[in-house]
Structure formats: C-alpha cells, structure tokens
Scaffold this motif. Structure first.
Motif, PDB file in Angstrom:
ATOM      1  N   ASP A  84       0.810  -1.224   0.000  1.00 29.48           N
ATOM      2  CA  ASP A  84       0.000   0.000   0.000  1.00 29.48           C
ATOM      3  C   ASP A  84       0.844   1.274   0.000  1.00 29.48           C
ATOM      4  N   GLY A  85       2.092   1.163  -0.418  1.00 36.57           N
ATOM      5  CA  GLY A  85       2.970   2.328  -0.468  1.00 36.57           C
ATOM      6  C   GLY A  85       2.473   3.400  -1.419  1.00 36.57           C
ATOM      7  N   ASP A  87      -0.622   3.903  -2.419  1.00 35.39           N
ATOM      8  CA  ASP A  87      -1.859   4.491  -1.884  1.00 35.39           C
ATOM      9  C   ASP A  87      -1.578   5.526  -0.803  1.00 35.39           C
ATOM     10  N   LYS A  88      -0.632   5.229   0.076  1.00 39.67           N
ATOM     11  CA  LYS A  88      -0.273   6.178   1.138  1.00 39.67           C
ATOM     12  C   LYS A  88       0.208   7.496   0.548  1.00 39.67           C
ATOM     13  N   GLU A  91      -2.641   9.471  -1.182  1.00 37.79           N
ATOM     14  CA  GLU A  91      -3.497  10.122  -0.180  1.00 37.79           C
ATOM     15  C   GLU A  91      -2.836  11.389   0.350  1.00 37.79           C
ATOM     16  N   ARG A  92      -1.558  11.305   0.644  1.00 31.45           N
ATOM     17  CA  ARG A  92      -0.842  12.468   1.188  1.00 31.45           C
ATOM     18  C   ARG A  92      -0.713  13.578   0.167  1.00 31.45           C
TER      19      ARG A  92
END
Length: 98
Positions: A84-85, A87-88, A91-92
């Motif tokens: 999920d790198g 996705d993180k 999001e940021r």
C-alpha cells in the motif's frame, strides 16, 4: 517493513530521502544518485500507478506514459497485492493539494 529488501544500506538511503526538504533538493539528490533513465523509469512507474488508481485503462496508460503493458501489469500487481505504499503517497499528495 519488507524484510526482502531491508538492510543497512537501504535504511541509509531512506534516511537520506527523508532528510530532503524541498523539491529542488530532491532534484539535486536524485540527479546525483540516479542515471537519467533510472529516474525517468521511477517517474513513469508512479505515473502508471496513479493512472491505475484512477481506474484508467491500459491503452490510455500506454499512450500517456509510454510504459509497456508488462510494466503496467507489474505496477498493477503492486497496487493490488503490495504494501500500500503507492496508496499512502497518493493520499498524502491529495491531502496536500486540498
């Protein structure tokens, strides 16, 4: 943490990246660290990941990024089954732009 890649050199690399404070510092550091082709490959992969996360189809991704379908498939596997790198980060980045 992913034990397949973890070692003291990777730790040092990540600490160095986390120490960067501006986009200009990133340009300077990554230009010193990577070849132009390596950097373009990394940039292409994150662009592919962003487009996949936006539900773009392969043909549009190929046309937009120039990535091969094999690269798109590898990135898609990371999005589906990875850590999920991507996705993180997305999001940021999205949060920063709001």
């Amino acid at each position: 943490m992913n034990n397949k890649i973890a070692d003291k050199n990777i730790d040092f690399l990540f600490k160095a990246i986390l120490a960067l404070e501006t986009q200009e510092e990133c340009y300077d550091f990554f230009e010193d660290l990577c070849t132009v082709q390596e950097l373009k490959t990394l940039a292409q992969r994150i662009a592919v990941a962003k487009m996949l996360s936006q539900k773009c189809v392969y043909t549009d991704i190929v046309n937009e990024t120039g990535a091969s379908t094999a690269t798109i498939s590898r990135v898609n596997r990371s999005l589906q089954y990875g850590c999920d790198g991507y996705d993180k980060i997305f999001e940021r980045i999205s949060d920063d732009n709001e």
